[in-house]
Design an enzyme around this catalytic site. Structure first.
Site, PDB file in Angstrom:
ATOM      1  N   HIS A  97     -43.294  40.449  12.097  1.00 50.93           N
ATOM      2  CA  HIS A  97     -44.827  41.718  11.711  1.00 50.93           C
ATOM      3  C   HIS A  97     -44.860  41.673  10.115  1.00 50.93           C
ATOM      4  CE1 HIS A  97     -42.267  44.110  15.609  1.00 50.93           C
ATOM      5  NE2 HIS A  97     -42.613  43.022  15.405  1.00 50.93           N
ATOM      6  N   GLU A  99     -44.827  43.695   8.429  1.00 54.00           N
ATOM      7  CA  GLU A  99     -43.625  44.152   6.741  1.00 54.00           C
ATOM      8  C   GLU A  99     -43.069  43.030   6.485  1.00 54.00           C
ATOM      9  OE1 GLU A  99     -44.287  47.684   9.345  1.00 54.00           O
ATOM     10  OE2 GLU A  99     -44.139  45.616  10.049  1.00 54.00           O
ATOM     11  N   CYS A 127     -41.462  49.585  12.471  1.00 56.33           N
ATOM     12  CA  CYS A 127     -40.605  49.668  13.370  1.00 56.33           C
ATOM     13  C   CYS A 127     -38.659  49.674  12.975  1.00 56.33           C
ATOM     14  CB  CYS A 127     -40.170  48.566  14.068  1.00 56.33           C
ATOM     15  SG  CYS A 127     -40.943  47.101  14.257  1.00 56.33           S
ATOM     16  N   CYS A 130     -38.079  46.143  11.147  1.00 58.00           N
ATOM     17  CA  CYS A 130     -38.964  46.387   9.921  1.00 58.00           C
ATOM     18  C   CYS A 130     -38.508  46.964   9.073  1.00 58.00           C
ATOM     19  CB  CYS A 130     -40.461  46.543   9.764  1.00 58.00           C
ATOM     20  SG  CYS A 130     -40.916  45.508  10.686  1.00 58.00           S
TER      21      CYS A 130
END
Length: 207
Positions: A97, A99, A127, A130
């Site tokens: 992701h 991040e 999320c 992350c």
């Protein structure tokens, strides 16, 4: 989400991108170079405490993957220097992701940096995966645009655990969350992406 609201978000995104300049951050010396992407310029040193300007950069980074517009960057709170940047690369690795990508870039370029001096900016609320990675990195501030609840309302698949809950259940760590920065502009990114996805499924093209 209604079509009228989607169209409103899309118009807002178009306005935002028209205001952007074709500039790109180069290295750690605050240089600006030409970029093929219609990116938003980085904040200058005098604006280093302005969350909106750093969020504009995150929005610019999301243009690398418009179908998954999760852009992120990590900033030194003291100097205002952008230390790393990332965007969604889940087509390569489902755990990459935006991040996580920014964190990976950070640990490669600054392996001994103290996370308590850092801020992570991201176009959407992290999320659970992350946010967990953010805590393990020691980053003590997160600023996001679109919330998990907003993503869910648009039709994005999300694990139903908010970043604040991850922090609350992690008493050994400290992390401050600031949400809703340039929220409408970030919402526009995700509304447009989900509209394109829905249109592709139905065979209707969006310009």
């Amino acid at each position: 989400m209604t079509n009228a609201l989607k169209n409103q978000y899309i118009r807002r995104l178009a306005k935002l991108m028209k205001r952007s300049m074709k500039t790109k951050y180069s290295g750690s010396s605050s240089k600006f170079t030409e970029s093929p992407l219609d990116e938003i310029p980085l904040p200058r040193q005098s604006f280093m405490n302005d969350h909106e300007l750093y969020m504009q950069r995150a929005i610019g980074l999301s243009a690398n993957v418009p179908d998954f517009p999760f852009g992120a960057l990590i900033v030194d709170r003291g100097s205002g220097e952008i230390l790393s940047e990332g965007w969604n690369k889940s087509s390569i690795n489902p755990t990459l992701h935006g991040e996580v990508d920014a964190i990976n870039q950070l640990v490669h370029s600054h392996p001994r940096i103290d996370g308590k001096d850092l801020v992570l900016y991201t176009t959407a609320e992290p999320c659970p995966m992350c946010q967990g990675a953010i805590l393990w990195t020691g980053i003590e501030m997160v600023v996001f645009g679109t919330s998990i609840r907003s993503l869910q309302s648009m039709g994005w698949r999300q694990i139903d655990i908010l970043a604040e809950e991850v922090i609350r259940r992690s008493p050994a760590w400290r992390c401050t969350i600031i949400g809703g920065v340039l929220e409408q502009d970030c919402d526009a990114l995700f509304a447009l992406a989900i509209s394109r996805r829905d249109s592709a499924k139905s065979g209707v093209a969006i310009g």
